[in-house]
Design an enzyme around this catalytic site. Structure first.
Site, short mmCIF file in Angstrom:
data_model
loop_
_atom_site.label_atom_id
_atom_site.label_comp_id
_atom_site.label_asym_id
_atom_site.label_seq_id
_atom_site.Cartn_x
_atom_site.Cartn_y
_atom_site.Cartn_z
N SER A 148 0.84 -1.20 0.00
CA SER A 148 0.00 0.00 0.00
C SER A 148 0.87 1.24 0.00
CB SER A 148 -0.92 0.00 1.22
OG SER A 148 -0.27 0.63 2.30
N LYS A 149 0.21 2.38 -0.17
CA LYS A 149 0.89 3.67 -0.24
C LYS A 149 1.76 3.94 0.97
CE LYS A 149 -2.90 5.95 -2.49
NZ LYS A 149 -4.05 6.73 -2.32
N ARG A 150 1.32 3.39 2.10
CA ARG A 150 2.02 3.72 3.33
C ARG A 150 3.27 2.87 3.56
NH1 ARG A 150 -3.03 4.05 3.59
NH2 ARG A 150 -3.22 1.82 3.97
N ASP A 151 3.44 1.81 2.76
CA ASP A 151 4.58 0.93 3.00
C ASP A 151 5.89 1.59 2.60
OD1 ASP A 151 3.28 -1.36 4.05
OD2 ASP A 151 2.45 -1.74 2.06
#
Ligand code: GLU
Length: 438
Positions: free
Chosen positions: A214-217
């Site tokens: 995901s974007k947060r990884d």
């Protein structure tokens, strides 16, 4: 052959709603490789119809990310082409024209909210996907698709298909998350009486633990790689191997070779596992093979950004030839170079502790300083000999002096060869550091 010489036309069609994600960069790369392999045309199309979610920063992230990676487009914003404009927000007239066609054929109606909807034929669809293989969608029961909202804006499926038709796209290579949209897209092609392009849906990228990336990884955004000073071609090389296999037990593939060997058949069916470690390793391999001059060229602005404004002559070839073997990213170069560029630098805690455990280093450092002071030429051979003399006078092995000397001069237990460090620092600074330590 040059770009545009064959009929192959592919596009990368990002929506500028956030950062450029590694998944997006990989989709762009696979399209780019496919276009270059077939001497076709690589189009960049910005899908910016969602006014609420688009930002100028996201738009900029697409351009700067692709440019940094070296993925140049043949047609697109800032470049032009015969099928423009290449931003959907500037193509409303085209969409109106296509909507009129659908309306004329009786395939649409206005619903009670004022939106225009397309009568979904819900016929079974078979997609001969070039990656996923034959994919069947039976017994569909989709509600009639809104093509234009009551506020006049068009929806993604409609503009996506219209643009692929208008831009003459021959192969749609995109993320597997769009596979389930494809039956609806085929409905539209049918309604427009246009032969659809070939489809190739690329499997997803997973984290090493198997969860969806995901974007947060960590490592999700292309901008992070640039900021950390990864080698852009190394990142491309890594992304190419993320889901595509050249069927050979080798990791390093220069870009020209990727272009030659790339094929959609080589894309693996399973999801790809992302490894920042492997990406870093490949980036390092690219730095290891880099000539001093281009390395200096990328390093100087990077150091300046890190607050280390450095004159070019402080990075001579000999230093860069050693540096390149020790780094995976330009960030790695900063702490390594710091003690050679400035006089105030940290001492690694582990190095200090190890040194302290060996007793008082002062007599050793004094003996070294005395021997070095006798060296008039300050050349590698003489400096080596000086360390030998100091060891002899102390009745120690030469190796016993290397570590204290290195820590006193650089604060580090690793790093550059000791004679290179002494040479770079010069007599005065070397003697000063040996004298003032700890
Ligand atoms: N704008 C879509 C996306 O960002 C593109 C879909 C496509 O490539 O057809 O996912």
């Amino acid at each position: 052959m040059v770009a545009g010489m064959s009929s192959v036309r592919v596009r990368f069609a990002p929506s500028p709603t956030g950062m450029l994600h590694v998944g997006g960069a990989r989709t762009a790369l696979f399209n780019w490789l496919f276009a270059r392999h077939h001497s076709g045309t690589f189009i960049l199309r910005v899908e910016d119809t969602d006014q609420q979610r688009n930002t100028p920063e996201a738009n900029e992230a697409i351009f700067s990310g692709l440019t940094w990676l070296g993925l140049d487009w043949d047609e697109g914003p800032n470049r032009g082409g015969s099928h423009g404009p290449y931003r959907q927000s500037e193509r409303t007239g085209i969409y109106e024209r296509y909507l009129a066609k659908l309306q004329d054929s009786g395939a649409t109606y206005s619903d009670e909210s004022g939106a225009i909807r397309f009568r979904c034929p819900n016929s079974p669809r078979r997609i001969a996907d070039l990656i996923c293989g034959d994919t069947h969608f039976e017994q569909r029961s989709e509600p009639d698709m809104t093509v234009r909202r009551a506020d006049g804006s068009f929806i993604f499926h409609f503009v996506n298909v219209v643009d692929d038709i208008e831009m003459g796209v021959t192969h749609v290579i995109r993320g597997e998350d769009h596979l389930s949209n494809t039956p609806r897209h085929l409905d539209l092609y049918e309604a427009f009486r246009v032969e659809p392009p070939r489809f190739a849906h690329i499997p997803l990228i997973l984290n090493e633990n198997g969860s969806k990336m995901s974007k947060r990884d960590e490592g999700a955004s292309v901008a992070e790689y640039r900021a950390a000073g990864y080698h852009p071609t190394g990142v491309l090389n890594y992304l190419a191997l993320l889901g595509w296999s050249p069927k050979e037990d080798r990791e390093i593939f220069p870009l020209e070779e990727l272009v030659t060997r790339f094929s959609l058949e080589g894309i693996t069916r399973g999801n790809a596992k992302f490894s920042l470690e492997k990406c870093g390793w490949i980036s390092g391999q690219y730095f290891h093979g880099m000539d001093p001059e281009p390395l200096r060229e990328v390093l100087l602005p990077f150091l300046a950004t890190a607050g280390l404004e450095t004159p070019a002559d402080q990075l001579p070839d000999a230093l860069l030839l050693e540096l390149r073997t020790k780094i995976r990213t330009l960030s790695d170069a900063v702490p390594l170079l710091l003690p050679l560029l400035v006089d105030v630098f940290p001492v690694e805690a582990a190095a200090a502790a190890k040194l302290a455990s060996q007793g008082d280093p002062s007599p050793l450092l004094r003996a070294l300083a005395t021997s070095f002071a006798e060296e008039s030429s300050w050349q590698p051979a003489g400096l080596e000999a000086a360390i030998g003399r100091a060891a002899e006078r102390l009745g120690l092995k030469k190796g016993a002096l290397m570590f204290p000397c290195r820590v006193a001069l650089t604060g580090q237990s690793g790093g550059f060869g000791l004679t290179l460090v002494l040479e770079r620092l010069g007599r005065e600074r070397s003697l000063e550091r040996l004298g003032r330590f700890p």
